[in-house]
Design an enzyme around this catalytic site. Structure first.
Site, PDB file in Angstrom:
ATOM      1  N   LYS A   1     -21.614  40.782 -16.354  1.00 56.81           N
ATOM      2  CA  LYS A   1     -20.501  40.839 -15.404  1.00 56.81           C
ATOM      3  C   LYS A   1     -19.589  42.024 -15.730  1.00 56.81           C
ATOM      4  O   LYS A   1     -19.547  42.471 -16.880  1.00 56.81           O
ATOM      5  CB  LYS A   1     -19.660  39.554 -15.527  1.00 56.81           C
ATOM      6  CG  LYS A   1     -20.314  38.298 -14.996  1.00 56.81           C
ATOM      7  CD  LYS A   1     -19.367  37.102 -15.136  1.00 56.81           C
ATOM      8  CE  LYS A   1     -20.005  35.824 -14.636  1.00 56.81           C
ATOM      9  NZ  LYS A   1     -20.270  35.826 -13.179  1.00 56.81           N
TER      10      LYS A   1
ATOM     11  N   ARG B   1     -27.526  27.390 -11.946  1.00 52.76           N
ATOM     12  CA  ARG B   1     -28.554  26.653 -11.209  1.00 52.76           C
ATOM     13  C   ARG B   1     -29.782  26.382 -12.081  1.00 52.76           C
ATOM     14  O   ARG B   1     -30.507  25.421 -11.850  1.00 52.76           O
ATOM     15  CB  ARG B   1     -28.917  27.407  -9.922  1.00 52.76           C
ATOM     16  CG  ARG B   1     -29.534  28.756 -10.123  1.00 52.76           C
ATOM     17  CD  ARG B   1     -29.468  29.630  -8.863  1.00 52.76           C
ATOM     18  NE  ARG B   1     -28.121  30.178  -8.661  1.00 52.76           N
ATOM     19  CZ  ARG B   1     -27.792  30.945  -7.623  1.00 52.76           C
ATOM     20  NH1 ARG B   1     -28.672  31.229  -6.679  1.00 52.76           N
ATOM     21  NH2 ARG B   1     -26.552  31.408  -7.514  1.00 52.76           N
TER      22      ARG B   1
HETATM   23  N1  BES Z   1     -20.065  31.125 -13.040  1.00 51.29           N
HETATM   24  C1  BES Z   1     -20.407  32.002 -11.993  1.00 51.29           C
HETATM   25  C2  BES Z   1     -19.692  31.692 -10.691  1.00 51.29           C
HETATM   26  C3  BES Z   1     -18.191  31.876 -10.696  1.00 51.29           C
HETATM   27  C4  BES Z   1     -17.641  33.076 -10.315  1.00 51.29           C
HETATM   28  C5  BES Z   1     -17.371  30.823 -11.027  1.00 51.29           C
HETATM   29  C6  BES Z   1     -16.259  33.219 -10.318  1.00 51.29           C
HETATM   30  C7  BES Z   1     -15.998  30.968 -11.024  1.00 51.29           C
HETATM   31  C8  BES Z   1     -15.439  32.185 -10.669  1.00 51.29           C
HETATM   32  C9  BES Z   1     -21.909  31.951 -11.740  1.00 51.29           C
HETATM   33  O1  BES Z   1     -22.699  31.699 -12.845  1.00 51.29           O
HETATM   34  C10 BES Z   1     -22.311  33.292 -11.226  1.00 51.29           C
HETATM   35  O2  BES Z   1     -22.208  34.233 -11.963  1.00 51.29           O
HETATM   36  N2  BES Z   1     -22.771  33.350  -9.987  1.00 51.29           N
HETATM   37  C11 BES Z   1     -23.178  34.564  -9.400  1.00 51.29           C
HETATM   38  C12 BES Z   1     -24.485  34.322  -8.690  1.00 51.29           C
HETATM   39  C13 BES Z   1     -25.195  35.571  -8.250  1.00 51.29           C
HETATM   40  C14 BES Z   1     -25.622  36.396  -9.445  1.00 51.29           C
HETATM   41  C15 BES Z   1     -26.391  35.181  -7.436  1.00 51.29           C
HETATM   42  C16 BES Z   1     -22.095  35.002  -8.432  1.00 51.29           C
HETATM   43  O3  BES Z   1     -21.458  34.153  -7.822  1.00 51.29           O
HETATM   44  O4  BES Z   1     -21.859  36.187  -8.336  1.00 51.29           O
HETATM   45 MN    MN Z   2     -23.171  33.441 -13.923  1.00 50.64          MN
END
Ligand code: BES
Ligand code: MN
Ligand code: ZN
Length: 503
Positions: free
Chosen positions: A283, A357
């Site tokens: 990230k 997931r």
């Molecule tokens: N934990 C994150 C989602 C999240 C983002 C929760 C911001 C709270 C605040 C999750 O694991 C994630 O990174 N999801 C990605 C999925 C994508 C890579 C398909 C996302 O939402 O960008």
């Molecule tokens: Mn994630």
């Protein structure tokens, strides 16, 4: 916080803060009549309009009440439970600000208020207690106060006693509600503490330990699967996410089963990613620290199971918590990897940041297979896309069952933890097809929270009563300058409301 429901007179209650809830209509029509017995100057009505959660502290009220301070708190029109909750939260927040240790709330009008809201007195009492506990919450256990001596004081001065003064005719009902509110408030507080603890204070083992402690204290079973057992079970999703980590994963199963007949078997699954760096699909660094909250689903499930046990609900409740952090390293899973989940279904890992997931997949299949539950609900901070769609106040709801979806929606309205239903149409499956595996963990641009839900749906093995709640938005309120930002415990209130409905 000690909760005392009292039918004695307000006079001589001797609180540090005496709270008078007021509705806007009540003040408009008979403001002076309401205020004068307390010796409060009606001039205050020039600035105080009794909007929901509006609070004003008044000094120099009548001696008879022997309270150092009085506070008017608005309940809006006095017709919505939501407004009553806002008032309750304001009471808790103000009491902390004023360092009031003993707070008394005049609930002489609670019957009329309850009937205007179409609610029971017990519900109003529960909401008052739960809201006050919520509003007074501060996460300060990691502050040494070496640099801020003033704070030391504040830390030791939390509301010690909340007295709710009610007419004698509703005493028992109010007491029942008050005790329930205290339990839910305390379970929410536990969840918030877990969410607010950063990764270096809370890893997967710590989540398991928190569950074990709760189980021991409130008399329900907790079984923790450690890395070896997770390997023997073949939980390829959880193990893949854990691959980059120096800390082992855990899979915790909580089981509350009351003696005697139970109405149904409920499986609750919570995402327990103790820190989500994204893994190799790392990230951006801005605000990455907020990803300590990526175990909020796990915290809500733990809070809800504990509440079910403490409330002695006649349900068999199973909590399933897969936990790990998601870290990049030489041993981490790589984008493009194909993994085999507990179900046997293979997954192409298009993006290692879509890790939630993967761990939920294993827990969902395991829960369905081992417990044959009547209903499965999972709670997870699953997608940023859900925040884009619904913001920070509302969770996304996905379900393959209209009745269940409706029940969860209603529970959201009642608990104040709102959800909004999103679609689960099969047309979205197109986006998560993989050329090399059964399914891909990424769905590309568009409908990110829906494709995540469609992915989860593949792992419930045809169960027809499942719901997924994406709490990425409301579980954690990023820095806002407010004092009580951070973890909210979202999900605990919603799940408890749902469990009560099924009881
Ligand atoms: N934990 C994150 C989602 C999240 C983002 C929760 C911001 C709270 C605040 C999750 O694991 C994630 O990174 N999801 C990605 C999925 C994508 C890579 C398909 C996302 O939402 O960008
Ligand atoms: Mn994630
Ligand atoms: Zn995540």
């Amino acid at each position: 916080m000690k909760i005392i429901v009292s039918k004695s007179d307000l006079q001589g209650i001797g609180a540090d803060l005496l709270v008078l809830p007021c509705s806007s209509a009540g003040l408009q029509h008979e403001g002076e009549k309401v205020l004068s017995p307390f010796g409060i100057n009606p001039q205050v009505l020039k600035s105080f309009k009794a909007e929901a959660g509006e609070a004003v502290v008044v000094y120099g009220g009548s001696q008879e009440y022997s309270s150092a301070r009085m506070m008017l708190v608005g309940t809006g029109e006095g017709k919505k439970l939501e407004d009553w909750r806002k008032a309750a939260i304001a009471i808790g927040a103000k009491a902390v600000e004023l360092k009031s240790e003993k707070v008394a709330v005049d609930c002489s009008g609670v019957e009329a208020l309850a009937s205007a809201m179409g609610q029971s007195v017990a519900t109003l009492a529960a909401t008052l207690v739960e809201g006050s506990v919520f509003g007074s919450y501060r996460f300060d256990r990691l502050k040494s106060d070496k640099l801020d001596k003033k704070n030391q004081d504040a830390k030791s001065k939390k509301i010690a006693e909340l007295v709710i003064v009610v007419p004698s005719g509703v005493f028992e009902e109010a007491e029942k509600g008050g005790m329930e509110g205290k339990i839910v408030g305390s379970c929410k507080k536990m969840a918030r503490d877990l969410v607010n603890l950063p990764g270096n204070y809370l890893n997967a083992e710590d989540i398991a330990k928190a569950a074990e402690e709760s189980g021991k204290k409130y008399g329900y079973d907790v079984k923790v699967f450690h890395k070896k057992e997770i390997e023997s079970l073949g939980m390829g999703g959880l193990l893949a996410v854990n691959k980059g980590s120096d800390q082992p994963p855990t899979f915790t199963v909580l089981e509350y089963k009351p003696k005697g007949k139970t109405k149904s078997v409920v499986a609750l699954v919570g995402k327990g990613v103790t820190f989500d760096s994204g893994g190799i699909s790392i990230k951006p660094s801005e605000n990455m620290g907020e990803m300590k909250s990526d175990m909020s689903g796990a915290a809500s499930v733990l809070g809800a199971v504990e509440a079910a046990a403490r409330l002695k609900l006649p349900l068999h409740v199973i909590g399933l918590i897969p936990a790990t952090d998601n870290m990049p390293s030489g041993t981490a899973q790589q984008p493009g990897d194909v993994i085999t989940t507990y179900s046997g279904i293979t997954v192409e890992v298009g993006n290692t940041d879509a890790e939630g997931r993967l761990i939920l997949a294993d827990a969902l299949t395991y829960g369905k297979e081992k417990y044959n539950p009547d209903v499965i609900v999972d709670v997870a901070t699953l997608t940023g896309a859900c925040i884009v769609a619904l913001g920070y106040a509302v969770a996304g709801l996905f379900s393959n069952n209209d009745k269940l979806a409706d029940e969860i929606f209603q529970a959201g309205e009642q608990s104040g933890e709102k959800v909004w239903r999103m679609p689960l149409w099969d047309l979205y499956d197109e986006q998560i097809k993989s050329d090399v595996a059964d399914v891909s963990n990424t769905g590309g641009r568009g409908a990110g929270s829906v494709t995540a839900a469609k992915f989860l749906e593949k792992f419930i093995d045809g169960h027809t009563n499942w719901a997924h709640i994406d709490i990425a938005g409301p579980s954690f309120i990023p820095k806002s300058g407010g004092k009580a930002n951070g973890g909210t415990g979202f999900g605990v209130g919603l799940l408890v409301e749902l469990l009560k409905k099924w009881s």
